[in-house]
Enzyme design. Structure first.
Site, PDB file in Angstrom:
ATOM      1  N   ASP A   1      -7.955  -5.419  -0.026  1.00 29.25           N
ATOM      2  CA  ASP A   1      -8.424  -6.298  -1.102  1.00 29.25           C
ATOM      3  C   ASP A   1      -8.011  -7.753  -0.924  1.00 29.25           C
ATOM      4  OD1 ASP A   1      -9.712  -4.291  -2.594  1.00 29.25           O
ATOM      5  OD2 ASP A   1      -7.779  -3.564  -3.282  1.00 29.25           O
TER       6      ASP A   1
ATOM      7  N   HIS B   1       0.850  -1.185   0.000  1.00 28.52           N
ATOM      8  CA  HIS B   1       0.000   0.000   0.000  1.00 28.52           C
ATOM      9  C   HIS B   1       0.887   1.237   0.000  1.00 28.52           C
ATOM     10  CE1 HIS B   1      -3.164   2.822   1.143  1.00 28.52           C
ATOM     11  NE2 HIS B   1      -3.996   1.894   0.732  1.00 28.52           N
TER      12      HIS B   1
HETATM   13  N1  CMC Z   1       4.086  -7.644  -4.770  1.00 26.07           N
HETATM   14  C1  CMC Z   1       5.418  -7.621  -4.972  1.00 26.07           C
HETATM   15  N2  CMC Z   1       6.188  -6.511  -4.812  1.00 26.07           N
HETATM   16  C2  CMC Z   1       5.576  -5.394  -4.430  1.00 26.07           C
HETATM   17  C3  CMC Z   1       4.183  -5.339  -4.211  1.00 26.07           C
HETATM   18  C4  CMC Z   1       3.446  -6.528  -4.393  1.00 26.07           C
HETATM   19  N3  CMC Z   1       2.120  -6.516  -4.193  1.00 26.07           N
HETATM   20  N4  CMC Z   1       3.829  -4.079  -3.857  1.00 26.07           N
HETATM   21  C5  CMC Z   1       4.971  -3.373  -3.856  1.00 26.07           C
HETATM   22  N5  CMC Z   1       6.016  -4.154  -4.194  1.00 26.07           N
HETATM   23  C6  CMC Z   1       7.428  -3.754  -4.241  1.00 26.07           C
HETATM   24  C7  CMC Z   1       7.742  -2.926  -5.466  1.00 26.07           C
HETATM   25  O1  CMC Z   1       8.183  -3.737  -6.548  1.00 26.07           O
HETATM   26  C8  CMC Z   1       8.818  -2.011  -4.953  1.00 26.07           C
HETATM   27  O2  CMC Z   1      10.029  -2.742  -4.886  1.00 26.07           O
HETATM   28  P1  CMC Z   1      11.455  -1.973  -5.102  1.00 26.07           P
HETATM   29  O3  CMC Z   1      11.556  -0.977  -3.985  1.00 26.07           O
HETATM   30  O4  CMC Z   1      12.479  -3.057  -5.037  1.00 26.07           O
HETATM   31  O5  CMC Z   1      11.385  -1.335  -6.461  1.00 26.07           O
HETATM   32  C9  CMC Z   1       8.395  -1.725  -3.526  1.00 26.07           C
HETATM   33  O6  CMC Z   1       7.640  -2.866  -3.137  1.00 26.07           O
HETATM   34  C10 CMC Z   1       7.547  -0.469  -3.380  1.00 26.07           C
HETATM   35  O7  CMC Z   1       6.440  -0.593  -4.268  1.00 26.07           O
HETATM   36  P2  CMC Z   1       5.843   0.600  -5.112  1.00 26.07           P
HETATM   37  O8  CMC Z   1       5.184   0.046  -6.334  1.00 26.07           O
HETATM   38  O9  CMC Z   1       6.885   1.642  -5.331  1.00 26.07           O
HETATM   39  O10 CMC Z   1       4.780   1.158  -4.092  1.00 26.07           O
HETATM   40  P3  CMC Z   1       3.567   2.082  -4.424  1.00 26.07           P
HETATM   41  O11 CMC Z   1       3.257   2.812  -3.186  1.00 26.07           O
HETATM   42  O12 CMC Z   1       3.829   2.908  -5.639  1.00 26.07           O
HETATM   43  O13 CMC Z   1       2.403   1.054  -4.820  1.00 26.07           O
HETATM   44  C11 CMC Z   1       0.615  -0.469  -4.655  1.00 26.07           C
HETATM   45  C12 CMC Z   1       1.402   0.656  -3.954  1.00 26.07           C
HETATM   46  C13 CMC Z   1      -0.652  -0.740  -3.850  1.00 26.07           C
HETATM   47  C14 CMC Z   1       0.197   0.009  -6.060  1.00 26.07           C
HETATM   48  C15 CMC Z   1       1.488  -1.726  -4.747  1.00 26.07           C
HETATM   49  O14 CMC Z   1       1.842  -2.157  -3.460  1.00 26.07           O
HETATM   50  C16 CMC Z   1       0.812  -2.856  -5.523  1.00 26.07           C
HETATM   51  O15 CMC Z   1       0.901  -2.885  -6.748  1.00 26.07           O
HETATM   52  N6  CMC Z   1       0.105  -3.807  -4.821  1.00 26.07           N
HETATM   53  C17 CMC Z   1      -0.637  -4.854  -5.500  1.00 26.07           C
HETATM   54  C18 CMC Z   1      -1.961  -4.314  -5.987  1.00 26.07           C
HETATM   55  C19 CMC Z   1      -2.936  -4.065  -4.852  1.00 26.07           C
HETATM   56  O16 CMC Z   1      -3.120  -4.922  -3.996  1.00 26.07           O
HETATM   57  N7  CMC Z   1      -3.608  -2.910  -4.897  1.00 26.07           N
HETATM   58  C20 CMC Z   1      -4.642  -2.555  -3.885  1.00 26.07           C
HETATM   59  C21 CMC Z   1      -4.183  -1.406  -3.049  1.00 26.07           C
HETATM   60  S1  CMC Z   1      -5.169  -1.162  -1.580  1.00 26.07           S
HETATM   61  C22 CMC Z   1      -6.781  -0.812  -2.050  1.00 26.07           C
HETATM   62  C23 CMC Z   1      -6.904   0.262  -3.062  1.00 26.07           C
HETATM   63  O17 CMC Z   1      -6.190   1.231  -3.118  1.00 26.07           O
HETATM   64  O18 CMC Z   1      -7.838   0.137  -3.841  1.00 26.07           O
END
Ligand code: CMC
Length: 432
Positions: free
Chosen positions: A367, A310
């Site tokens: 989720d 998140h």
């Molecule tokens: N699985 C594997 N790696 C992950 C995941 C994941 N679900 N989420 C983040 N990471 C890694 C990412 O690759 C990055 O690694 P590094 O620092 O080595 O490059 C690090 O963790 C930080 O991730 P980010 O993408 O920079 O973080 P963000 O704040 O931009 O993204 C997120 C947040 C929710 C989009 C992401 O965690 C994600 O894609 N999660 C899976 C999709 C999901 O469950 N979404 C629902 C979010 S909650 C409800 C809502 O908002 O609707």
């Protein structure tokens, strides 16, 4: 509470220029640097893709502390609301930032019940769309189309905004249910005004004109809980979209239609559907939970552990904690078992003990467990995100209204750092 000893400014030095920028303090101790005059005074702008370090507004609606895993609506902890409140009461709370009196709640319940019908002509919009179309696309279209039924000339008054808000809260379940009925070729069911909000959604989705349908109270209560947990989450992607569209003066229906589209994405609300797809792929033997987790850690695999991570929570999402327990409760009350729950628990266990997820502070989000409950309630997978949208509706509306009433609100218009070509002479096509 204002802290009188807190620093009032932050000093910024760019080359020979030094300026003091005012600090803002939130009621929960957050500190923000007010950069509204930065460009005028220095010529510089800030760079913050994804806006993870940017406060876009002041708000009194929802507070969340991602480090501690805290979520409160207008000061009330989500755990207490989940246990003791109802979705309709939470709607009022978000819209007014106060709990309603008994009389206010009765009147409001009446209002969001007696505006549930859609204009008969709007049914043709559903019929004109392909049955296989995703219900989120159908809902975005239908909510946008409400603008054509409730058109206004000139800026809207607070009274018009409130009546639009009531209509949208009342009609969203009908729109959602019609999107489902259309997809399976069954007749649309008119709303029932004699049963509660969540039960009425079940009636419109699962009832038919041929036989009497009585919504199961266990299912209706579980649905109400899910809607409460989804009701607001401060400046997430879809809510920021609703505010941004509203900042141009666009009406509530148009703004929320854009929010529904933003919510649909798999990184946002669409993740609940993606989680079930992921769990089913593991159940069906495409790969084991451990193999999947290894893939999720590889950047070039394009695979993520859906329902994990998140932008704000760097701890267990409090909604996920409530939903994990609710999975046990709902499956138990309905006398069901679901192997997907065991797979989810296994994935969570692996993640909570794996350095990749620990180092990045990746925990289950809302989720991760919600889809298992929706599935137990008999909600089809492609309707999961639609239920998220029904739940998020009062949050979107409350945030949109707050923006409209904010004297400091301006049209959203960020800057950019241009990295393209410098000026050059145009050459006619024949000479290239
Ligand atoms: N699985 C594997 N790696 C992950 C995941 C994941 N679900 N989420 C983040 N990471 C890694 C990412 O690759 C990055 O690694 P590094 O620092 O080595 O490059 C690090 O963790 C930080 O991730 P980010 O993408 O920079 O973080 P963000 O704040 O931009 O993204 C997120 C947040 C929710 C989009 C992401 O965690 C994600 O894609 N999660 C899976 C999709 C999901 O469950 N979404 C629902 C979010 S909650 C409800 C809502 O908002 O609707």
């Amino acid at each position: 509470m204002t802290n009188t000893t807190a620093p009032k400014t932050a000093r910024l030095t760019i080359g020979d220029t030094e300026i003091d920028l005012p600090l803002m303090h939130g009621t929960e101790g957050e500190v923000a640097i007010d950069i509204r005059n930065l460009r005028a005074k220095t010529g510089a702008v800030t760079f913050d893709p994804g806006l993870g370090n940017t406060g876009s507004c002041e708000s009194k609606i929802t507070f969340l502390d991602g480090e501690k895993g805290i979520l409160r609506y207008a000061g009330y902890p989500i755990e207490q609301l989940a246990q003791q409140s109802s979705f309709v009461e939470v709607m009022w709370l978000l819209l007014h930032q106060e709990l309603p009196s008994k009389g206010q709640l009765e009147q409001f319940t009446h209002d969001v019940t007696y505006h549930t019908m859609l204009h008969e002509d709007l049914k043709r919009l559903f019929s004109s769309l392909p049955k296989a179309g995703h219900p989120m696309a159908v809902c975005a279209a239908a909510v946008g189309a409400l603008s054509t039924y409730y058109q206004k000339v000139g800026p809207s008054t607070p009274e018009q905004q409130w009546s639009d808000a009531i209509r949208l809260l009342a009609k969203m379940p009908t729109i959602a249910a019609y999107s489902y009925k259309h997809s399976i070729g069954q007749p649309f069911m008119y709303p029932r005004n004699d049963i509660p909000y969540a039960a009425n959604i079940l009636h419109m989705m699962f009832g038919t004109p041929c036989e009497k349908y009585e919504p199961n109270p266990v299912v209706a209560r579980a649905l109400d809980l899910l809607l409460i947990l989804h009701a607001d989450h401060e400046q997430n992607c879809s809510t920021s979209t609703v505010r941004t569209v509203g900042s141009s003066g666009a009406n509530l229906f148009a703004s929320v239609s854009a929010g529904i589209s933003a919510l649909w994405g798999p990184l946002h609300g669409g993740a609940n559907e993606a989680v079930i797809d992921m769990l089913m792929a593991i159940r069906d033997g495409e790969r084991t939970a451990r193999e999947f987790m290894e893939l999720a850690k590889k950047k070039d695999s394009g695979v993520r552990l859906m329902g994990f991570g998140h932008r704000v929570y760097k701890n267990y999402d409090p909604r996920a904690l409530i939903l994990k327990q609710a999975c046990y409760d709902v499956l138990g009350q309905l006398g069901k078992k679901d192997p997907l729950l065991d797979i989810a628990l296994e994935l969570e266990q692996i993640a909570l003990n794996d350095a990749y997820f620990i180092d990045r502070k990746l925990y289950p989000n809302v989720d991760f467990y919600s889809g298992i409950i929706y599935k137990a309630l008999g909600i089809p997978t492609d309707m999961f995100t639609v239920f998220f949208a029904i739940g998020r509706m009062p949050g979107w509306i409350a945030q949109w209204l707050e923006y409209q009433r904010d004297p400091a609100a301006k049209i959203t218009r960020p800057r950019q750092i241009y990295q393209g070509s410098n000026t050059r002479e145009y050459t006619p096509v024949g000479a290239r």
